[in-house]
Scaffold this active site. Structure first.
Site, PDB file in Angstrom:
ATOM      1  N   GLU A  11       0.814  -1.213   0.000  1.00 31.94           N
ATOM      2  CA  GLU A  11       0.000   0.000   0.000  1.00 31.94           C
ATOM      3  C   GLU A  11       0.849   1.265   0.000  1.00 31.94           C
ATOM      4  OE1 GLU A  11      -3.587   1.671   2.810  1.00 31.94           O
ATOM      5  OE2 GLU A  11      -3.569  -0.448   2.276  1.00 31.94           O
ATOM      6  N   ASP A 107      -2.579  -3.192   3.056  1.00 32.38           N
ATOM      7  CA  ASP A 107      -3.023  -3.385   4.431  1.00 32.38           C
ATOM      8  C   ASP A 107      -4.127  -4.432   4.497  1.00 32.38           C
ATOM      9  OD1 ASP A 107      -1.217  -1.540   5.254  1.00 32.38           O
ATOM     10  OD2 ASP A 107      -2.656  -0.068   5.982  1.00 32.38           O
ATOM     11  N   TYR A 304      -0.965  -4.325  13.800  1.00 33.74           N
ATOM     12  CA  TYR A 304      -1.874  -3.619  12.877  1.00 33.74           C
ATOM     13  C   TYR A 304      -2.899  -2.786  13.636  1.00 33.74           C
ATOM     14  CZ  TYR A 304      -4.920  -2.890   8.862  1.00 33.74           C
ATOM     15  OH  TYR A 304      -5.668  -2.329   7.870  1.00 33.74           O
TER      16      TYR A 304
END
Length: 684
Positions: A11, A107, A304
């Protein structure tokens, strides 16, 4: 023999570099890395966005109610000029004959899936697709992720849900924003999630404004080192009479109960609970906390960020002690003597990603090199882990009820038995009651006080409390098995708040040490004219629930979109402006004339005459070369004539060719994107 490559698309460039290093793709090329059979490139966020309405029909360049609703039959995407180069690189890589397979390393969530798939499809790629799904950017986690790549088709539902969300936001945003902006002659940004959030804030302020405080009185007795308090009394005279009756009398203990109690440690952080805590403790906005956490994730110091889970998976239990050691190092504290790893692991309560925790890499990081915001957020995340693996906080609570002058008074106190998780929590010390209190004991009343109080209104929303309300809005009306409740998702709520502020509908106002979120006059007025369908948190919660069904494959994307399109059609067909609306949307500037694109008010600024509808972007520049070449200036009266009649007569225009002056009529031409002028002579 042709060497075949696997193409990895991340990303962001920073994530791509971390992945490339682990894979051995160390040769830097234009827009990608290469080596060891791998090509690693990146998307720079959303490379392509849904096209603006004018891309479907030029007439949509102007804002007119008669052109609504705008419901594209086939959707188009556009790539911004600043991202065109990287998209061209990706398209070339995706079409290379020596690329055998593509790995989506964006992601691991709904938006990441959308970012990758949009670029993949726009490039016309049909090559086999794999999915990297990891919750940490540590080298070990990346290696494990590539050792267990999943088939891309496993995430088709996730992509469909993301695409439906994007299209639904476009349909509601474009149609409702244009409809209300045209009807009320000013920019009124309306969104599928934004508007219900604004409605919550406006409703809270209405409750505060309508609140009438009521006084109350309580009688307190000092009984030999212990203060006991009576119930609230609404009449001051009655409270004074009770106080007088207690003067000089003893109080008798009716009950004295001692109970041992315990409090379990708080669960680990998901994104929303971390954003709320960071707002309470540090004053950070939801967006700031997300940005700091994202930076920590990319630096391999946190897992994350965009998660709605507060537990780790069962298979992580053996790794918890090492994570706890890292958390202790971050905080400069000793780790718990016993790590109760099992109480933070529950796979049944983990969705796409587990809770936010520090990584093992954080133990050796130079924290002094981190920006303050990142350092503080990392400390919050680490403290949460230290607390979560501790035993419960245990205490003995003594509750005493005494009688004096025929009325009951009470007091409570606590005695610490085991600090447990509170050893890592900065909480006030509990007050204890004197020992040896027994039923029937007589206590001297050494002093009597009447304390006056007032009922308090609801509090203004802060980022902390609005996030809590967004998380639970409409939940009481949702089915018990509903997976998604509330307004928005953990990943989107911060951006919604920022958009409300940027749109001028909500403002942040600091009072003492607290920053409140307050609606502006425009925000309150907008909620006043919005129909229930666009401000109901229940409707938004239902949409999120249906998106979850699309993701799981139990609801067809077409059925979801049909519902959104029906809502938009009904809105455009049935909505009528609220009577007397001009009082709700006053302008502090003189209106020069109507905007030829959207019908909004054009007002004068230093450099030109601008449409007050900021989304419209119509402007007549005062320093226009067309007028300056003729040694004329675009005056307010000339602009007013152009806006009202589409033309203005100019006298004494200077000709560059002849050096002489002439008279002519200027015609205003606007195609919805560009404004031009044309000269005519005579009586055209």
């Amino acid at each position: 023999m042709i060497l075949l490559y696997q193409l990895v698309i991340a990303e962001k460039p920073s994530v791509a570099m971390s992945i490339a290093k682990v894979l051995g793709a160390t040769a830097r090329k234009e827009g990608h890395m290469e080596g060891a059979g791998w090509l690693v490139s990146w998307c720079v966020g959303h490379l392509a966005e849904l096209a603006e309405p004018a891309a479907y029909d030029p007439r949509y360049g102007k804002w007119r109610r008669e052109d609504l609703p705008i419901l594209p039959e086939s959707w188009r995407f556009t790539v911004g000029q600043e991202k065109r180069s990287q998209f061209d690189t990706l398209r070339t890589l995706l079409r290379r004959e020596d690329v055998s397979e593509v790995v989506n390393a964006c992601d691991a969530g709904r938006e990441g899936e959308l970012i990758f798939r949009t670029a993949y499809h726009l490039a016309g790629c049909a090559k086999p697709m794999k999915r990297l799904w990891i919750s940490s950017m540590e080298d070990g986690a990346i290696r494990e992720g590539f050792a267990s790549l999943r088939p891309g088709r496993d995430y088709d539902g996730l992509h469909q849900a993301a695409l439906c969300r994007q299209k639904a936001d476009w349909l509601v945003g474009i149609n409702a924003t244009r409809l209300f902006s045209v009807l009320y002659n000013r920019t009124l940004n309306i969104g599928r999630v934004m508007s219900p959030t604004l409605a919550l804030i406006v409703q809270r302020e209405a409750e505060i404004a309508a609140f009438a405080p009521e006084p109350f009185y309580t009688v307190e007795l000092d009984c030999g080192g212990m203060t006991v308090t009576g119930e609230r009394i609404s009449v001051k005279k009655d409270a004074s009479a009770l106080a007088a009756a207690c003067e000089g009398h003893a109080a008798t203990i009716q009950t004295a109960e001692r109970r041992e109690k315990s409090e379990k440690p708080p669960a680990l952080y998901d994104l929303t609970t971390l954003q709320r805590e960071a707002n309470r403790a540090l004053g950070y906005t939801a967006q700031q906390t997300l940005d700091y956490l994202q930076a920590l994730y990319e630096k391999k110091l946190c897992t994350y960020p965009r998660t709605d889970s507060r537990f780790l998976t069962d298979d992580m239990e053996s790794a918890v002690p090492a994570l706890v050691s890292a958390a202790a190092a971050v905080c400069g504290l000793d780790a718990p003597g016993e790590v109760l790893a099992s109480q933070v692991c529950n796979s049944g309560k983990v969705t796409d990603h587990h809770a936010v925790v520090p990584t093992r890499s954080a133990a050796a990081a130079d924290l002094s090199a981190l920006p303050l915001g990142e350092r503080e957020v990392l400390r919050l995340v680490s403290l949460a882990l230290l607390r979560a693996v501790c035993p419960p906080y245990r205490y003995a609570e003594t509750a005493v009820v005494v009688e004096c002058a025929g009325h009951s008074f009470s007091a409570k106190g606590k005695v610490l038995l085991d600090a447990g998780w509170r050893a890592y929590a900065e909480l006030p010390q509990d007050a204890a009651l004197p020992g040896g209190l027994t039923e029937g004991m007589q206590l001297p009343v050494e002093a009597v006080r009447v304390k006056t109080g007032k009922t308090a209104p609801p509090k203004h929303f802060t980022e902390d409390s609005i996030l809590a309300s967004m998380e639970t809005a409409g939940a009481g009306d949702m089915p018990e098995d509903a997976e998604r409740r509330g307004i928005g998702t953990p990943a989107t709520r911060a951006a919604i708040l920022e958009k409300l502020v940027a749109s001028g509908l909500v403002e942040r106002k600091k009072a003492k040490k607290i920053t409140n979120l307050l609606p502006t006059q425009a925000g309150s007025s907008l909620v006043t004219v919005l129909p229930e369908a666009l401000q109901s948190p229940l409707l938004t919660a239902e949409w999120e629930q249906r998106l979850g069904e699309v993701e799981r494959g139990t609801l067809a994307p077409e059925d979801f979109m049909d519902g959104i399109a029906a809502l938009v059609r009904d809105l455009v067909r049935d909505y009528q402006p609220v009577s007397g609306w001009k009082v709700l949307f006053p302008s502090d500037r003189e209106t020069i004339g109507p905007c030829p694109r959207c019908g909004g008010a054009v007002t004068e600024s230093k450099k030109g005459f601008f449409c007050e509808n900021r989304e419209c972007r119509f402007v007549l520049w005062k320093d226009s070369k067309f007028f300056s070449a003729k040694k004329k200036q675009l005056t307010k009266s000339a602009a007013a004539s152009l806006l009202k009649a589409g033309r203005v007569k100019l006298t004494g225009c200077w000709s560059e060719k002849t050096g002489k002056t002439y008279d002519a009529t200027v015609i205003l031409e606007d195609d919805g994107e560009r404004t031009n002028y044309k000269l005519v002579f005579g009586h055209e």
